[in-house]
Design an enzyme around this catalytic site. Structure first.
Site, short mmCIF file in Angstrom:
data_model
loop_
_atom_site.label_atom_id
_atom_site.label_comp_id
_atom_site.label_asym_id
_atom_site.label_seq_id
_atom_site.Cartn_x
_atom_site.Cartn_y
_atom_site.Cartn_z
N ARG A 1 0.83 -1.32 0.03
CA ARG A 1 0.02 -0.11 -0.02
C ARG A 1 0.69 1.23 0.06
O ARG A 1 0.47 2.35 0.80
CB ARG A 1 -0.89 -0.03 1.26
N ARG B 1 -3.47 6.36 0.60
CA ARG B 1 -3.67 7.77 1.38
C ARG B 1 -2.63 8.23 2.22
O ARG B 1 -2.84 9.55 2.70
CB ARG B 1 -4.69 7.55 2.11
N ARG C 1 -7.33 11.65 -5.34
CA ARG C 1 -8.61 11.02 -5.20
C ARG C 1 -9.95 11.98 -5.01
O ARG C 1 -11.04 11.69 -4.89
CB ARG C 1 -8.42 10.17 -3.89
N ASP D 1 -6.42 -3.13 -7.31
CA ASP D 1 -7.12 -4.03 -6.33
C ASP D 1 -7.15 -5.64 -6.38
O ASP D 1 -7.25 -5.92 -7.63
CB ASP D 1 -8.44 -3.20 -5.99
N TYR E 1 -14.42 -12.36 0.56
CA TYR E 1 -14.99 -11.13 0.24
C TYR E 1 -16.59 -11.45 -0.46
O TYR E 1 -17.32 -10.93 -0.26
CB TYR E 1 -14.13 -10.03 -0.64
O1 1CP Z 1 0.16 0.46 -3.32
C1 1CP Z 1 -0.07 -0.56 -3.43
O2 1CP Z 1 -0.08 -1.59 -2.47
C2 1CP Z 1 -1.13 -0.92 -4.57
C3 1CP Z 1 -2.48 -0.96 -4.40
C4 1CP Z 1 -3.36 -1.85 -3.74
C5 1CP Z 1 -2.87 -3.49 -3.50
C6 1CP Z 1 -1.79 -4.12 -3.85
C7 1CP Z 1 -4.74 -1.39 -3.53
C8 1CP Z 1 -5.05 -0.35 -3.78
N1 1CP Z 1 -5.28 -2.61 -3.07
C9 1CP Z 1 -4.30 -3.75 -3.13
C10 1CP Z 1 -4.67 -5.04 -2.25
C11 1CP Z 1 -5.69 -5.32 -1.45
N2 1CP Z 1 -6.96 -4.81 -1.50
C12 1CP Z 1 -5.72 -6.09 -0.70
C13 1CP Z 1 -4.61 -7.05 -0.18
C14 1CP Z 1 -3.60 -6.53 0.56
C15 1CP Z 1 -3.90 -6.15 1.89
O3 1CP Z 1 -4.35 -7.14 2.66
O4 1CP Z 1 -4.01 -4.88 2.27
C16 1CP Z 1 -6.87 -6.41 -0.04
C17 1CP Z 1 -7.37 -7.27 1.31
C18 1CP Z 1 -7.81 -5.44 -0.65
C19 1CP Z 1 -9.34 -5.00 -0.41
C20 1CP Z 1 -9.32 -3.91 -0.02
N3 1CP Z 1 -9.37 -2.67 -1.12
C21 1CP Z 1 -9.47 -2.90 1.17
C22 1CP Z 1 -9.41 -3.61 2.41
C23 1CP Z 1 -10.64 -3.83 3.07
C24 1CP Z 1 -10.70 -4.58 4.25
O5 1CP Z 1 -11.25 -5.85 4.24
O6 1CP Z 1 -10.10 -4.35 5.61
C25 1CP Z 1 -9.62 -1.51 0.68
C26 1CP Z 1 -9.54 -0.36 1.74
C27 1CP Z 1 -9.62 -1.50 -0.54
C28 1CP Z 1 -9.68 -0.34 -1.24
C29 1CP Z 1 -8.40 0.39 -1.70
N4 1CP Z 1 -7.46 -0.62 -2.48
C30 1CP Z 1 -6.42 -0.02 -2.66
C31 1CP Z 1 -6.40 1.29 -2.16
C32 1CP Z 1 -5.42 2.54 -2.08
C33 1CP Z 1 -7.61 1.29 -1.54
C34 1CP Z 1 -8.24 2.47 -0.69
C35 1CP Z 1 -9.01 3.34 -1.52
C36 1CP Z 1 -9.40 4.70 -1.48
O7 1CP Z 1 -10.17 5.22 -0.37
O8 1CP Z 1 -8.48 5.52 -2.04
#
Ligand code: 1CP
Length: 344
Positions: free
Chosen positions: A23, A27, A36, A72, A147
């Site tokens: 990540r 943010r 965003r 994602d 999910y």
């Molecule tokens: O910078 C990076 O790492 C690249 C982008 C990336 C990756 C690898 C994003 C962007 N998401 C992911 C993978 C991801 N998405 C995972 C595996 C990694 C982890 O465990 O954190 C998971 C579980 C998700 C699911 C997801 N998508 C969540 C987690 C929710 C939960 O169940 O707790 C969230 C918040 C998202 C949205 C998301 N994806 C990525 C971002 C930057 C965001 C936030 C969106 C925003 O508000 O801008």
């Protein structure tokens, strides 16, 4: 491209301990928040110029040794029109969660160039711009299934486990379709130019080793096997997976993610010599004052004396993390984790 990240994945000699952050695009960075404010998450993800820009932001800011595609784990399911959206502050939400045979049958084979063309277009822009390797990624079948079944994030995974125990055939059908989906996504990303891949099984640490072996391992193994011929390093990540590390390596990974709950030297002992490790700093450790951060980083480095370690957090960057702290962590790892610290 000489890359300490790829060398560490392969167990080859290199001078500087590689570091990147899960990540790292997101943010914590003001320039991400600025984008965003104008565009939704899905807009950024599906617009190659924006997705590429957001992928590059942390490379410029932190000087990390690898980039990770901005997308994602749910992207392929969005591409299949499974009623998935990514909601601010919540993450993935599924309109009609999967509970029955008919629901599972809706998950068809992914055709990346038709269903998620923007992913490959983003990678094509990035490979021209980047001077560090790009990591492609996919969600692992269990985490995607969780999910889809729960309808969003969960604490107990009660519905997921209920389906798993109640109807093993349906469970394996679901997992097998998701394994094909993950495999197709990873293959397409590598063909477009990703130099390594990470399979995110973020929530699999909720299973016992027995259940992992029976309900998950064959499917994650299939994902890794299906990309073996592409010859890129394969990283396998999960949270709370201390008791699953060996099994996650056995799925066919070259590198296994370790969170902060397991000391790295203990993790090392659980893994075969040829398998590397990645991670281990508690993401919350980066919220402390610098003296405390420094102490925690040094504690990880002391236990990471191998050329097969890639420094990272044990999970994603927390949104409130001061970006300058991450920048200083990169500097410290590069300084302290350089030639001479590797025992083997
Ligand atoms: O910078 C990076 O790492 C690249 C982008 C990336 C990756 C690898 C994003 C962007 N998401 C992911 C993978 C991801 N998405 C995972 C595996 C990694 C982890 O465990 O954190 C998971 C579980 C998700 C699911 C997801 N998508 C969540 C987690 C929710 C939960 O169940 O707790 C969230 C918040 C998202 C949205 C998301 N994806 C990525 C971002 C930057 C965001 C936030 C969106 C925003 O508000 O801008």
């Amino acid at each position: 491209m000489s890359s300490p990240f790829l060398a560490a994945c392969r167990g080859e000699s290199h001078d500087v301990m590689p570091v990147w952050f899960m990540r790292q695009a997101g943010r914590a960075l003001p320039e991400y928040r600025a984008i965003r404010e104008k565009h939704s998450f899905e807009d950024v993800m599906t617009t190659p110029e924006l997705a590429a820009e957001v992928t590059l932001q942390p490379i410029r800011y932190y000087d990390v040794d690898a980039a990770i595609l901005f997308s994602d784990i749910m992207t392929p399911l969005i591409g299949l029109d499974m009623g998935v959206s990514i909601q601010p502050g919540k993450g993935p939400v599924i309109e009609q969660p999967i509970r029955s045979r008919e629901d599972v049958a809706r998950i068809r084979e992914l055709e990346p160039s038709n269903d998620i063309p923007y992913v490959m277009e983003t990678i094509e822009i990035l490979v021209k711009e980047l001077d560090v390797p790009l990591i492609g990624f996919a969600g692992a079948p269990f985490t995607l299934a969780s999910y889809l079944i729960e309808g969003g994030a969960s604490r107990s995974y009660a519905m997921t486990k209920s389906l798993m125990y109640a109807d093993e055939d349906l469970w394996h059908d679901l997992m097998s379709r998701l394994a094909n989906l993950s495999a197709a996504t990873l293959r397409a990303q590598v063909r477009a130019g990703a130099r390594a891949v990470q399979l995110f099984d973020s929530w699999v640490g909720n299973l016992s080793p027995f259940d992992y072996t029976r309900y998950v391992l064959p499917h994650s193994k299939k994902v890794f096997e299906s990309i073996e011929h592409l010859n890129v390093p394969r990283i396998h990540f999960g949270v709370g997976t201390g008791e699953l590390l060996q099994l996650m390596a056995a799925a066919g990974a070259d590198v296994v993610g370790v969170d902060w709950r397991v000391p790295l030297d203990a993790a090392r002992q659980r893994l075969p010599d040829q398998v590397g490790t990645q991670g281990n700093l508690d993401p919350a450790a980066a919220l402390g004052p610098w003296e405390s951060v420094e102490e925690q980083v040094r504690a990880v480095l002391r236990r990471a004396r191998t050329k097969r370690h890639i420094f990272n957090l044990g999970h994603g960057v927390l949104p409130q993390t001061p970006p300058d702290t991450l920048k200083r962590i990169v500097e410290l790892v590069h300084e302290e984790g350089s030639t001479g610290v590797f025992d083997r």
